[in-house]
Design an enzyme around this catalytic site. Sequence first.
Site, PDB file in Angstrom:
ATOM      1  N   ILE A 298     -46.451  37.518   4.530  1.00  9.87           N
ATOM      2  CA  ILE A 298     -45.364  36.549   4.579  1.00  9.87           C
ATOM      3  C   ILE A 298     -44.129  37.226   4.011  1.00  9.87           C
ATOM      4  O   ILE A 298     -44.218  37.971   3.030  1.00  9.87           O
ATOM      5  CB  ILE A 298     -45.709  35.240   3.808  1.00  9.87           C
ATOM      6  CG1 ILE A 298     -44.612  34.196   4.021  1.00  9.87           C
ATOM      7  CG2 ILE A 298     -46.004  35.511   2.359  1.00  9.87           C
ATOM      8  CD1 ILE A 298     -44.999  32.805   3.549  1.00  9.87           C
TER       9      ILE A 298
ATOM     10  N   GLY B  13     -36.634  27.554   0.374  1.00  8.66           N
ATOM     11  CA  GLY B  13     -37.824  26.826   0.796  1.00  8.66           C
ATOM     12  C   GLY B  13     -38.434  27.311   2.101  1.00  8.66           C
ATOM     13  O   GLY B  13     -39.317  26.657   2.656  1.00  8.66           O
TER      14      GLY B  13
ATOM     15  N   GLU C 258     -53.986  37.201  -0.772  1.00  4.51           N
ATOM     16  CA  GLU C 258     -53.916  38.101  -1.927  1.00  4.51           C
ATOM     17  C   GLU C 258     -52.452  38.246  -2.281  1.00  4.51           C
ATOM     18  O   GLU C 258     -51.589  38.304  -1.401  1.00  4.51           O
ATOM     19  CB  GLU C 258     -54.492  39.477  -1.572  1.00  4.51           C
ATOM     20  CG  GLU C 258     -55.969  39.430  -1.279  1.00  4.51           C
ATOM     21  CD  GLU C 258     -56.459  40.670  -0.533  1.00  4.51           C
ATOM     22  OE1 GLU C 258     -55.614  41.433  -0.021  1.00  4.51           O
ATOM     23  OE2 GLU C 258     -57.673  40.836  -0.440  1.00  4.51           O
TER      24      GLU C 258
ATOM     25  N   TYR D  51     -47.467  29.394  -4.480  1.00  3.64           N
ATOM     26  CA  TYR D  51     -48.831  29.130  -4.024  1.00  3.64           C
ATOM     27  C   TYR D  51     -49.505  28.057  -4.873  1.00  3.64           C
ATOM     28  O   TYR D  51     -50.170  27.161  -4.348  1.00  3.64           O
ATOM     29  CB  TYR D  51     -49.655  30.414  -4.016  1.00  3.64           C
ATOM     30  CG  TYR D  51     -49.108  31.492  -3.113  1.00  3.64           C
ATOM     31  CD1 TYR D  51     -48.535  31.197  -1.882  1.00  3.64           C
ATOM     32  CD2 TYR D  51     -49.133  32.825  -3.498  1.00  3.64           C
ATOM     33  CE1 TYR D  51     -48.018  32.182  -1.059  1.00  3.64           C
ATOM     34  CE2 TYR D  51     -48.637  33.821  -2.672  1.00  3.64           C
ATOM     35  CZ  TYR D  51     -48.075  33.494  -1.463  1.00  3.64           C
ATOM     36  OH  TYR D  51     -47.570  34.479  -0.651  1.00  3.64           O
TER      37      TYR D  51
END
Length: 146
Positions: free
Chosen positions: A69, A79, A103, A115
């Site tokens: 990502i 965001g 990870e 997360y």
Amino acid sequence: MTIISDLHLADWAQAFTIENQCHSHPWSAATFQANQGERFINLRADIDGELAGFVICQVVLDEASLFNIAVSPTFQRRGVARHLIMSLSERLIERDVMMLWLEVRASNLPAIGLYESLDFNEVSRRNNYYPTANGREDALIMALTL
């Protein structure tokens, strides 16, 4: 407004530029391009018609792994990553996926905070997993029950 859609082959050059801007040890072009196909859900986020970020996720049976990502430095702290992960989660649920794994570098506190705010839990730690400028650092393995 952030618009989420599929990341297509035509988007890869632009996404690879973001990859290189965001990661201290980015994927190679070959690795980047190899992570596509029917087992993958790859999404892009656009703001004002510009590619702002992407997520690459592989699905195997009822589990998925968020492999990569990245959000362009121009669009960070807006965001975008949250939108990408939430949209990815919705798509995974539609495919009856039960668990999303990832990870993250142990030093990446902003990502870990994101997360955790999305209900990921730390499951394990891989010692000396990620390369750094001066050696290696641990990876946290996190999971989200969908």
